[in-house]
Write a protein that holds these residues in place. Sequence first.
Motif, PDB file in Angstrom:
ATOM      1  N   LEU A 114     -12.372  -6.705  -3.790  1.00  0.00           N
ATOM      2  CA  LEU A 114     -11.268  -7.620  -4.023  1.00  0.00           C
ATOM      3  C   LEU A 114      -9.914  -6.919  -3.881  1.00  0.00           C
ATOM      4  N   GLY A 115      -8.860  -7.732  -3.843  1.00  0.00           N
ATOM      5  CA  GLY A 115      -7.523  -7.186  -3.986  1.00  0.00           C
ATOM      6  C   GLY A 115      -6.659  -7.264  -2.754  1.00  0.00           C
ATOM      7  N   HIS A 116      -5.596  -8.087  -2.820  1.00  0.00           N
ATOM      8  CA  HIS A 116      -4.675  -8.213  -1.690  1.00  0.00           C
ATOM      9  C   HIS A 116      -3.232  -7.924  -2.079  1.00  0.00           C
ATOM     10  N   GLU A 117      -3.002  -7.463  -3.310  1.00  0.00           N
ATOM     11  CA  GLU A 117      -1.645  -7.128  -3.750  1.00  0.00           C
ATOM     12  C   GLU A 117      -1.576  -5.613  -3.944  1.00  0.00           C
ATOM     13  N   ILE A 118      -0.983  -4.922  -2.973  1.00  0.00           N
ATOM     14  CA  ILE A 118      -1.123  -3.472  -2.867  1.00  0.00           C
ATOM     15  C   ILE A 118       0.235  -2.808  -2.691  1.00  0.00           C
ATOM     16  N   THR A 119       0.468  -1.767  -3.476  1.00  0.00           N
ATOM     17  CA  THR A 119       1.601  -0.862  -3.289  1.00  0.00           C
ATOM     18  C   THR A 119       1.033   0.556  -3.306  1.00  0.00           C
ATOM     19  N   GLY A 120       1.452   1.381  -2.360  1.00  0.00           N
ATOM     20  CA  GLY A 120       0.810   2.683  -2.282  1.00  0.00           C
ATOM     21  C   GLY A 120       1.638   3.749  -1.604  1.00  0.00           C
ATOM     22  N   GLU A 121       1.018   4.902  -1.483  1.00  0.00           N
ATOM     23  CA  GLU A 121       1.608   6.066  -0.818  1.00  0.00           C
ATOM     24  C   GLU A 121       0.740   6.437   0.390  1.00  0.00           C
ATOM     25  N   VAL A 122       1.363   6.637   1.521  1.00  0.00           N
ATOM     26  CA  VAL A 122       0.633   6.972   2.737  1.00  0.00           C
ATOM     27  C   VAL A 122       0.085   8.392   2.619  1.00  0.00           C
ATOM     28  N   VAL A 123      -1.232   8.534   2.807  1.00  0.00           N
ATOM     29  CA  VAL A 123      -1.855   9.867   2.776  1.00  0.00           C
ATOM     30  C   VAL A 123      -2.430  10.268   4.122  1.00  0.00           C
ATOM     31  N   GLU A 124      -2.552   9.308   5.035  1.00  0.00           N
ATOM     32  CA  GLU A 124      -3.051   9.612   6.383  1.00  0.00           C
ATOM     33  C   GLU A 124      -2.551   8.534   7.328  1.00  0.00           C
ATOM     34  N   LYS A 125      -2.192   8.925   8.543  1.00  0.00           N
ATOM     35  CA  LYS A 125      -1.741   7.934   9.518  1.00  0.00           C
ATOM     36  C   LYS A 125      -2.498   8.092  10.816  1.00  0.00           C
ATOM     37  N   GLY A 126      -2.704   6.951  11.492  1.00  0.00           N
ATOM     38  CA  GLY A 126      -3.415   6.953  12.756  1.00  0.00           C
ATOM     39  C   GLY A 126      -2.561   7.488  13.894  1.00  0.00           C
ATOM     40  N   PRO A 127      -3.189   7.847  15.001  1.00  0.00           N
ATOM     41  CA  PRO A 127      -2.453   8.446  16.120  1.00  0.00           C
ATOM     42  C   PRO A 127      -1.463   7.513  16.789  1.00  0.00           C
ATOM     43  N   ASP A 128      -1.600   6.195  16.596  1.00  0.00           N
ATOM     44  CA  ASP A 128      -0.665   5.248  17.201  1.00  0.00           C
ATOM     45  C   ASP A 128       0.449   4.812  16.246  1.00  0.00           C
ATOM     46  N   VAL A 129       0.509   5.395  15.065  1.00  0.00           N
ATOM     47  CA  VAL A 129       1.567   5.076  14.108  1.00  0.00           C
ATOM     48  C   VAL A 129       2.782   5.948  14.421  1.00  0.00           C
ATOM     49  N   GLU A 130       3.927   5.302  14.676  1.00  0.00           N
ATOM     50  CA  GLU A 130       5.117   6.031  15.111  1.00  0.00           C
ATOM     51  C   GLU A 130       6.154   6.232  14.018  1.00  0.00           C
ATOM     52  N   PHE A 131       6.347   5.259  13.156  1.00  0.00           N
ATOM     53  CA  PHE A 131       7.530   5.250  12.300  1.00  0.00           C
ATOM     54  C   PHE A 131       7.210   5.372  10.814  1.00  0.00           C
ATOM     55  N   THR A 132       5.952   5.376  10.460  1.00  0.00           N
ATOM     56  CA  THR A 132       5.523   5.520   9.075  1.00  0.00           C
ATOM     57  C   THR A 132       4.980   6.934   8.900  1.00  0.00           C
ATOM     58  N   GLU A 133       5.384   7.585   7.799  1.00  0.00           N
ATOM     59  CA  GLU A 133       5.036   8.987   7.618  1.00  0.00           C
ATOM     60  C   GLU A 133       4.200   9.192   6.360  1.00  0.00           C
ATOM     61  N   VAL A 134       3.377  10.231   6.382  1.00  0.00           N
ATOM     62  CA  VAL A 134       2.649  10.633   5.184  1.00  0.00           C
ATOM     63  C   VAL A 134       3.664  10.923   4.076  1.00  0.00           C
ATOM     64  N   GLY A 135       3.386  10.383   2.896  1.00  0.00           N
ATOM     65  CA  GLY A 135       4.293  10.515   1.764  1.00  0.00           C
ATOM     66  C   GLY A 135       5.160   9.300   1.516  1.00  0.00           C
ATOM     67  N   ASP A 136       5.259   8.401   2.496  1.00  0.00           N
ATOM     68  CA  ASP A 136       6.049   7.182   2.303  1.00  0.00           C
ATOM     69  C   ASP A 136       5.439   6.320   1.196  1.00  0.00           C
ATOM     70  N   VAL A 137       6.305   5.746   0.352  1.00  0.00           N
ATOM     71  CA  VAL A 137       5.889   4.763  -0.645  1.00  0.00           C
ATOM     72  C   VAL A 137       6.179   3.388  -0.053  1.00  0.00           C
ATOM     73  N   VAL A 138       5.169   2.520  -0.053  1.00  0.00           N
ATOM     74  CA  VAL A 138       5.260   1.280   0.709  1.00  0.00           C
ATOM     75  C   VAL A 138       4.676   0.104  -0.063  1.00  0.00           C
ATOM     76  N   SER A 139       5.187  -1.078   0.265  1.00  0.00           N
ATOM     77  CA  SER A 139       4.598  -2.335  -0.186  1.00  0.00           C
ATOM     78  C   SER A 139       3.832  -2.945   0.981  1.00  0.00           C
ATOM     79  N   VAL A 140       2.662  -3.503   0.684  1.00  0.00           N
ATOM     80  CA  VAL A 140       1.792  -4.076   1.707  1.00  0.00           C
ATOM     81  C   VAL A 140       1.792  -5.597   1.565  1.00  0.00           C
ATOM     82  N   PRO A 141       2.330  -6.350   2.521  1.00  0.00           N
ATOM     83  CA  PRO A 141       2.184  -7.802   2.460  1.00  0.00           C
ATOM     84  C   PRO A 141       0.711  -8.188   2.413  1.00  0.00           C
ATOM     85  N   PHE A 142       0.381  -9.183   1.617  1.00  0.00           N
ATOM     86  CA  PHE A 142      -1.028  -9.580   1.569  1.00  0.00           C
ATOM     87  C   PHE A 142      -1.491 -10.178   2.891  1.00  0.00           C
TER      88      PHE A 142
END
Length: 408
Positions: free
Chosen positions: A75-103
């Motif tokens: 369950l769970g669609h209301e998420i706030t977190g810290e990026v710990v890993e990013k995919g090879p196609d991610v350009e502008f989001t960095e490890v360590g960023d604190v982010v809100s995730v739209p459901f």
Amino acid sequence: MSGNRAVAYIEPGVVEVQTIDYPDLVLHDGPGVHPQNAGRQCRHGVILKVLATNICGSDQHMVRGRTTAPQDLVLGHEITGEVVEKGPDVEFTEVGDVVSVPFNIACGRCRNCKERKTGICLNVNPVRPGSAYGYVDMGGWVGGQAEYVMVPYADWNLLRFTDRDRAREKLLDLTMLSDIFPTGFHGAVSAGAGVGSTVYVAGAGPVGLAAAASAQLLGAAVVIVGDLNPERLAQARSFGCETIDLTQDPPQAQIEALLGEPEVDAAVDAVGFEARAHGPDAGEAPATVLNTLMEVARAGAGIGIPGLYVTEDPGGVDNDARTGALKMRFGLGWAKSHYFITGQCPVMRYHRELSQAIMHDRVQIAKAVNATVISLEDAPRGYAEFDQGASRKYVLNPHGALDGVTAI
């Protein structure tokens, strides 16, 4: 890493905290995953360490057995977190960023996304337009009531907080940006709430309280909240709302006693398909709120409907309700020239501006909804208390980021 603690639906009335696989950048087959989504590669995704994740009334519908949710659905669609890993196609989001995730899960590429209709993205769910984490018939994306979660299309979906330290200070408020605050705001905006307006919000659960706080933020002169639960009505009064007790006199009479007239400028349905009839010991009657709003909204008014309605309800009160066919007085709404706005809130339409309102202390949304922090392991208790009508918005704290924090 090999494990990941997460909250899973087991059967009606039962959730449990399980150890599931640590996420990677693939949507693997599993409970609720549509076959056409299984094995989907997400080079554009990130792995988040979940700092806060909330129990939602929409989750509660599933846990009550009112949907076709499968066993072991995380369950769970209301998420706030810290990026710990990013995919090879991610350009502008960095490890360590604190982010809100739209459901809403959205690709950012389809026609609807380009028209800002991110609640009905065409590319993330083979069943129908629109998707969400940890929700039945939404494509099978794994939920975020967990220690870690994968988020696809990260550069598009994530709202990054540039001041990480300030974001952590405001985390209990910012966790409301993933769903409840934008959803309540969408309901108020859709209904036409604005400066000097009178607004009626049906339902004093967390979404209704968020809608009421949003109407105040938009400049409403009077916000009235109706419910059957005295504790929830008291919570609405705690931040300046008027209230009506739906176990007592008809809503129009109570509204007239407050305003001097029986109608309002804007009306919001924050209840949805599990609505109950008005009066003491009233039973379930799923069209009650919609019919009441058509009665109390003035001619030409808007009716915002952020409350959830479903196409399948195994626990519906009759055959019509089981397929989402409700006995609405639509002729009344037509005669009064009402307009109706329904569907998932397109969170990305609002979340940046609402984050600014939080950061600059223009709104205390955690206080308005009575945000209450509990541990991930305590999630079953949170679900049980919420189901009994507790006037709280339960926020799960998987990694201790909210230790000692209360709504102020």
